[in-house]
Design an enzyme around this catalytic site. Structure first.
Site, short mmCIF file in Angstrom:
data_model
loop_
_atom_site.label_atom_id
_atom_site.label_comp_id
_atom_site.label_asym_id
_atom_site.label_seq_id
_atom_site.Cartn_x
_atom_site.Cartn_y
_atom_site.Cartn_z
N ASN A 25 10.87 -1.46 3.27
CA ASN A 25 9.88 -2.40 2.76
C ASN A 25 10.31 -3.15 1.51
O ASN A 25 9.76 -4.18 1.19
CB ASN A 25 8.54 -1.70 2.51
CG ASN A 25 8.69 -0.39 1.76
OD1 ASN A 25 9.40 0.52 2.18
ND2 ASN A 25 8.03 -0.30 0.62
N GLY A 77 -0.75 2.84 8.16
CA GLY A 77 0.60 3.40 8.11
C GLY A 77 0.68 4.69 7.31
O GLY A 77 1.39 5.62 7.69
N CYS A 97 3.20 -0.07 -4.18
CA CYS A 97 2.69 1.21 -4.66
C CYS A 97 3.27 1.60 -6.00
O CYS A 97 2.70 2.38 -6.74
CB CYS A 97 3.00 2.31 -3.65
SG CYS A 97 2.82 1.76 -1.98
C1 LIG Z 1 2.72 -0.70 3.91
C2 LIG Z 1 3.59 0.39 4.38
C3 LIG Z 1 3.07 1.65 4.69
C4 LIG Z 1 1.63 1.99 4.48
O1 LIG Z 1 0.80 1.39 5.44
P1 LIG Z 1 -0.77 1.24 5.12
O2 LIG Z 1 -1.34 0.73 6.41
O3 LIG Z 1 -0.88 0.27 4.00
O4 LIG Z 1 -1.28 2.59 4.77
C5 LIG Z 1 3.94 2.62 5.16
N1 LIG Z 1 5.24 2.35 5.34
C6 LIG Z 1 5.78 1.16 5.05
C7 LIG Z 1 7.23 0.93 5.28
C8 LIG Z 1 4.98 0.14 4.56
O5 LIG Z 1 5.53 -1.03 4.26
#
Ligand SMILES: *Cc1c(COP(=O)(O)O)cnc(C)c1O
Length: 390
Positions: free
Chosen positions: A152, A72, A326
């Site tokens: 999130n 992501g 994070c």
């Molecule tokens: C976890 C997350 C990401 C990052 O994705 P990764 O695959 O861990 O790099 C980005 N956006 C949201 C909303 C997330 O929850």
């Protein structure tokens, strides 16, 4: 000791169906999917199938609108920077919400250093972007609007179709981070008029290190990586075949089981909130009362620190998170809770419980028991009182 994992918004376990799909790609079908020989063609057939599965899961018009990434974060970086750069001759203004994931926000910060202008839209107390605010922010130079489908930290679901339509009325490209939405909300990129969308495997019972950017055909983007001709020369780097195979399977299952999982999680959520409210006072549930996903519950506990609750729960085998994964090792209050107007001293006492599809009632009961004890203990000894913090 019992172990209860309530941090599924940070990452999930890899389901056995997904693992089974991945395993042969490590030592049997191990060719480089770009190679022309049989080993390569076998690997490339696996990647093609995964691409078809992702495209089908989100109703993309064509499979070639799916570009695999490392997850992501890469998809968000690529979409924000790549689209902003590709349309820079048209204008250098982009619009995002103030509750985006740091992958989006930090990409915007980078663009600002390069001379782009970014508007960070406010949200209401439930975390929703207001269309009037979006309209107000749009300029002649706006080229991109990026609003996440599901937050999130608090689980609020945005009115994506209305936002996308508004952007399109002004000829603006619309991107959404749908990492938390897959498997929780029905996603149809054509119906929702999405031009670009970020996805990740490890939030949906797939492996870490795989994800994708959906990019509607015709939307331009600059590359993030220089390198080989992988992903139709848009994303260099040897293709991570096992992880991509797992992602394809994971998204297929996530969409197949969406309604059954959500029904179960809705029951869990309602039961959990009801019981917690009954047994623990001076709390508030953050996020939208109904326009939200069922798996994520964010609660602020008055007069205590979220970190202290997390530690005490961890001692009893219950894994939760304070803000987004994070930011959980920084003491800055969550930017999301701030944006929905939670005062900093309340935000400090916030915990995110994110339930997985395997959650049992006895695990929920156990969690409520240890939570009640932890909160009572902390409030008993807390130097922070209603009169003010230490
Ligand atoms: C976890 C997350 C990401 C990052 O994705 P990764 O695959 O861990 O790099 C980005 N956006 C949201 C909303 C997330 O929850």
């Amino acid at each position: 000791m019992r172990k209860v994992y309530l941090d599924n918004a940070s990452t999930t376990y890899v389901s056995s169906e997904v693992l089974a799909e991945m395993l042969p790609c490590f030592n049997t079908i191990y060719g480089n999917s770009s190679s022309l020989h049989g080993f390569g063609r076998e690997a490339s057939a696996i990647v093609d199938r995964a691409r078809d599965r992702v495209a089908h899961a989100i109703n993309a018009q064509k499979s070639n609108e799916i570009y695999f990434t490392s997850g992501g974060t890469e998809a968000d970086n690529w979409a924000i920077k790549g689209i902003a750069h590709a349309y820079a001759n048209k204008g250098k203004h982009i619009i995002v919400s103030s509750i985006e994931h740091h992958a989006v926000l930090d990409s915007c910060k980078q663009l600002e250093k390069e001379g782009f202008e970014v508007t960070y839209l406010p949200v209401d107390k439930h975390g929703l972007v207001n269309i009037a605010d979006l309209l107000h922010a749009i300029k002649k130079t706006t080229t991109l609007v990026s609003i996440m489908t599901v937050n999130n930290e608090i689980g609020t679901i945005q009115n994506i179709k209305a936002i996308a339509k508004t952007a399109h009325e002004y000829g603006i490209i619309f991107h959404t981070d749908a990492v938390q939405a897959i498997g929780a909300v029905k996603i149809d990129v054509q119906d929702m008029e999405i031009d670009a969308m970020s996805m990740s495997a490890h939030k949906i019972y797939g492996p870490k290190g795989a994800g994708a950017l959906y990019l509607k055909n015709g939307v331009r983007i600059e590359n993030l990586f220089s390198g080989g001709n992988q992903e139709r020369a848009k994303r260099g780097g040897t293709t991570n075949v096992p992880a991509i195979a797992g992602f394809g399977k994971a998204i297929e299952i996530a969409v197949r089981d969406l309604s059954i999982n959500q029904q179960k999680l809705k029951t869990v959520r309602e039961y959990f909130i009801t019981k917690v409210k009954e047994r623990i006072h001076y709390i508030q549930v953050n996020g939208h009362p109904h326009q939200k996903i069922n798996g994520t519950v964010n609660i602020s506990f008055d007069m205590i620190e979220g970190e202290s609750i997390l530690m005490l729960l961890d001692l009893e085998g219950v894994a939760v998170s304070t803000a987004s994964a994070c930011t959980s090792n920084s003491l800055e209050p969550s930017h999301v809770l701030r944006a929905i107007g939670v005062p900093d001293e309340i935000a400090q006492g916030s915990i995110r419980f994110s339930f997985g599809k395997n959650i049992s009632k006895s695990d929920v009961d156990y969690t409520i028991d240890v939570l009640e004890k932890a909160v009572a203990k902390l409030r008993g000894i807390s130097p922070i009182t209603k009169a003010g913090r230490k």
